[in-house]
Design a protein around this motif. Structure first.
Motif, PDB file in Angstrom:
ATOM      1  N   PRO A 206      51.528  51.279  41.034  1.00 57.26           N
ATOM      2  CA  PRO A 206      51.928  50.167  41.921  1.00 57.26           C
ATOM      3  C   PRO A 206      51.047  50.070  43.164  1.00 57.26           C
ATOM      4  O   PRO A 206      50.664  48.967  43.571  1.00 57.26           O
ATOM      5  CB  PRO A 206      53.379  50.512  42.272  1.00 57.26           C
ATOM      6  CG  PRO A 206      53.864  51.326  41.121  1.00 57.26           C
ATOM      7  CD  PRO A 206      52.687  52.143  40.697  1.00 57.26           C
ATOM      8  N   ALA A 207      50.719  51.222  43.770  1.00 61.19           N
ATOM      9  CA  ALA A 207      49.835  51.206  44.942  1.00 61.19           C
ATOM     10  C   ALA A 207      48.451  50.703  44.563  1.00 61.19           C
ATOM     11  O   ALA A 207      47.812  49.958  45.325  1.00 61.19           O
ATOM     12  CB  ALA A 207      49.745  52.602  45.550  1.00 61.19           C
ATOM     13  N   ALA A 208      47.977  51.087  43.387  1.00 62.10           N
ATOM     14  CA  ALA A 208      46.676  50.600  42.918  1.00 62.10           C
ATOM     15  C   ALA A 208      46.710  49.091  42.712  1.00 62.10           C
ATOM     16  O   ALA A 208      45.743  48.387  43.037  1.00 62.10           O
ATOM     17  CB  ALA A 208      46.290  51.303  41.621  1.00 62.10           C
ATOM     18  N   ALA A 213      45.140  43.708  44.491  1.00 60.13           N
ATOM     19  CA  ALA A 213      45.455  42.327  44.862  1.00 60.13           C
ATOM     20  C   ALA A 213      44.803  41.959  46.197  1.00 60.13           C
ATOM     21  O   ALA A 213      44.223  40.870  46.343  1.00 60.13           O
ATOM     22  CB  ALA A 213      46.968  42.140  44.935  1.00 60.13           C
ATOM     23  N   LEU A 214      44.887  42.860  47.163  1.00 61.22           N
ATOM     24  CA  LEU A 214      44.242  42.613  48.455  1.00 61.22           C
ATOM     25  C   LEU A 214      42.725  42.584  48.312  1.00 61.22           C
ATOM     26  O   LEU A 214      42.037  41.811  48.985  1.00 61.22           O
ATOM     27  CB  LEU A 214      44.662  43.689  49.456  1.00 61.22           C
ATOM     28  CG  LEU A 214      46.153  43.734  49.809  1.00 61.22           C
ATOM     29  CD1 LEU A 214      46.445  44.896  50.746  1.00 61.22           C
ATOM     30  CD2 LEU A 214      46.598  42.420  50.436  1.00 61.22           C
ATOM     31  N   VAL A 259      53.161  45.623  35.900  1.00 63.28           N
ATOM     32  CA  VAL A 259      53.111  44.947  37.202  1.00 63.28           C
ATOM     33  C   VAL A 259      51.783  45.215  37.893  1.00 63.28           C
ATOM     34  O   VAL A 259      51.183  44.311  38.492  1.00 63.28           O
ATOM     35  CB  VAL A 259      54.290  45.405  38.082  1.00 63.28           C
ATOM     36  CG1 VAL A 259      54.111  44.923  39.518  1.00 63.28           C
ATOM     37  CG2 VAL A 259      55.604  44.885  37.520  1.00 63.28           C
ATOM     38  N   ALA A 260      51.298  46.455  37.813  1.00 62.62           N
ATOM     39  CA  ALA A 260      50.022  46.801  38.448  1.00 62.62           C
ATOM     40  C   ALA A 260      48.881  45.963  37.891  1.00 62.62           C
ATOM     41  O   ALA A 260      47.995  45.515  38.637  1.00 62.62           O
ATOM     42  CB  ALA A 260      49.732  48.287  38.259  1.00 62.62           C
ATOM     43  N   ILE A 261      48.891  45.730  36.589  1.00 61.49           N
ATOM     44  CA  ILE A 261      47.834  44.918  35.970  1.00 61.49           C
ATOM     45  C   ILE A 261      47.963  43.455  36.374  1.00 61.49           C
ATOM     46  O   ILE A 261      46.975  42.799  36.729  1.00 61.49           O
ATOM     47  CB  ILE A 261      47.884  45.060  34.438  1.00 61.49           C
ATOM     48  CG1 ILE A 261      47.538  46.492  34.025  1.00 61.49           C
ATOM     49  CG2 ILE A 261      46.918  44.080  33.779  1.00 61.49           C
ATOM     50  CD1 ILE A 261      47.711  46.759  32.542  1.00 61.49           C
ATOM     51  N   LEU A 262      49.180  42.942  36.356  1.00 63.89           N
ATOM     52  CA  LEU A 262      49.383  41.512  36.591  1.00 63.89           C
ATOM     53  C   LEU A 262      49.140  41.107  38.039  1.00 63.89           C
ATOM     54  O   LEU A 262      48.686  39.988  38.301  1.00 63.89           O
ATOM     55  CB  LEU A 262      50.800  41.114  36.164  1.00 63.89           C
ATOM     56  CG  LEU A 262      51.093  41.201  34.660  1.00 63.89           C
ATOM     57  CD1 LEU A 262      52.537  40.827  34.375  1.00 63.89           C
ATOM     58  CD2 LEU A 262      50.142  40.308  33.864  1.00 63.89           C
ATOM     59  N   ILE A 263      49.436  42.001  38.991  1.00 68.81           N
ATOM     60  CA  ILE A 263      49.262  41.616  40.393  1.00 68.81           C
ATOM     61  C   ILE A 263      47.846  41.874  40.894  1.00 68.81           C
ATOM     62  O   ILE A 263      47.497  41.438  41.997  1.00 68.81           O
ATOM     63  CB  ILE A 263      50.267  42.343  41.311  1.00 68.81           C
ATOM     64  CG1 ILE A 263      49.964  43.848  41.383  1.00 68.81           C
ATOM     65  CG2 ILE A 263      51.688  42.076  40.880  1.00 68.81           C
ATOM     66  CD1 ILE A 263      50.821  44.581  42.400  1.00 68.81           C
ATOM     67  N   SER A 264      47.024  42.561  40.114  1.00 61.49           N
ATOM     68  CA  SER A 264      45.670  42.882  40.577  1.00 61.49           C
ATOM     69  C   SER A 264      44.863  41.642  40.959  1.00 61.49           C
ATOM     70  O   SER A 264      44.192  41.636  41.994  1.00 61.49           O
ATOM     71  CB  SER A 264      44.930  43.700  39.517  1.00 61.49           C
ATOM     72  OG  SER A 264      45.492  44.989  39.407  1.00 61.49           O
ATOM     73  N   ALA A 266      46.036  38.822  41.951  1.00 60.66           N
ATOM     74  CA  ALA A 266      46.910  37.899  42.679  1.00 60.66           C
ATOM     75  C   ALA A 266      46.216  37.288  43.890  1.00 60.66           C
ATOM     76  O   ALA A 266      46.445  36.122  44.227  1.00 60.66           O
ATOM     77  CB  ALA A 266      48.189  38.621  43.110  1.00 60.66           C
ATOM     78  N   GLY A 267      45.373  38.067  44.562  1.00 62.20           N
ATOM     79  CA  GLY A 267      44.673  37.540  45.731  1.00 62.20           C
ATOM     80  C   GLY A 267      43.756  36.388  45.380  1.00 62.20           C
ATOM     81  O   GLY A 267      43.691  35.384  46.101  1.00 62.20           O
ATOM     82  N   LEU A 268      43.052  36.515  44.265  1.00 65.10           N
ATOM     83  CA  LEU A 268      42.163  35.441  43.816  1.00 65.10           C
ATOM     84  C   LEU A 268      42.957  34.192  43.472  1.00 65.10           C
ATOM     85  O   LEU A 268      42.613  33.081  43.897  1.00 65.10           O
ATOM     86  CB  LEU A 268      41.367  35.910  42.601  1.00 65.10           C
ATOM     87  CG  LEU A 268      40.528  34.848  41.887  1.00 65.10           C
ATOM     88  CD1 LEU A 268      39.456  34.296  42.813  1.00 65.10           C
ATOM     89  CD2 LEU A 268      39.909  35.417  40.613  1.00 65.10           C
TER      90      LEU A 268
END
Length: 272
Positions: A206-208, A213-214, A259-264, A266-268
């Motif tokens: 999750p932290a990754a 995402a950032l 979740v970690a894969i899907l939110i990676s 997210a920033g873009l």
């Protein structure tokens, strides 16, 4: 007949209960002296904190000395403005004015929209709290990000002090340290990239994902770090005895991985 002096001796031990206590010796064995070990640990921790500070101030002094003769007036703000070159001006404009509509009149192929928003937004938030000129806030923020990137790199370098010193030296006072101490995206990008790899090293997916995402909101190439996350997951799956064919099912059965894969990215997607 005179009694010998030894005849007057009273036995020192009359019963087993009177035997000398071994408590002190046992304590010495059970609780050895940890002083040197603790002191060494404190010294290493102090060195980890102090080394990037040393190179940070050294690099700042070197760069200031290099541009001092060109400054109209002395001071940190003049120094920060002197080092603001190339993309730095775009980031200053984004932080102060935001994005314009495309296309810009008379500049159809040029626009602030080509630069990702996270770092300018972060600087704008800091400037709202500390009302200093944008370039001053951004320069201090870049120095702080580079310093934090060094601290995050310590466990990634397997706590090798020699490698750590070299890393801090090149990042903060080396020939290319200019890029990590002005209003460019490199300082935050390196910090977030290191944070992703540290989270993966600790299997904190999750932290990754949050760091990824950032990162994808900082620079376009940041979205590619999701592949590093997937590779680390695959290696963990294989170490656990899983087969390559069962990997997708294993990921789908782990909400934290999914979740970690899907939110990676997210920033873009948020920027688009």
């Amino acid at each position: 007949m005179r009694k010998s002096g030894t005849d007057n001796l009273v036995p020192a031990i009359k019963s087993p209960g009177d035997a000398p206590s071994m408590k002190g010796a046992e304590q010495f064995e059970i609780f050895p002296d940890y002083g040197p070990r603790i002191n060494r640990r404190h010294m290493v921790a102090a060195a980890v904190v102090a080394v990037p500070l040393l190179f940070g101030f050294t690099g700042l002094a070197i760069r200031y000395a290099a541009v001092a003769s060109t400054l109209a007036e002395p001071g940190f703000e003049a120094y920060a403005r002197a080092l603001c070159r190339w993309d730095c001006h775009w980031y200053v404009d984004i932080s102060e004015r935001g994005y314009e509509r495309f296309p810009i009149p008379n500049q159809s192929n040029v626009g602030r929209w080509g630069f990702f928003p996270f770092y300018p937004l972060l600087v704008a938030v800091i400037r709202a709290i500390f009302p200093f000129p944008t370039i001053v806030v951004a320069t201090v923020a870049s120095l702080a990000c580079s310093y934090a990137a060094c601290l995050v790199a310590w466990p990634l370098l397997k706590k090798n002090m020699q490698a750590y010193v070299l890393y801090c030296a090149f990042l903060l006072s080396g020939p290319f340290s200019f890029h990590f101490t002005t209003f460019l995206s490199e300082p935050l990008f390196v910090l977030l990239t290191s944070s992703v790899f540290l989270a993966l090293k600790r299997s904190s997916y999750p932290a990754a994902g949050i760091s990824s995402a950032l990162l994808s909101a900082t620079r376009l190439v940041g979205v590619l770090v999701v592949f590093a996350t997937v590779i680390e997951m695959f290696q963990q799956h294989r170490k656990g005895g899983g087969s390559p064919l069962s990997f997708p099912r294993w990921v789908l059965g782990r909400p934290d991985l999914l979740v970690a894969i899907l939110i990676s990215p997210a920033g873009l997607f948020a920027y688009i």
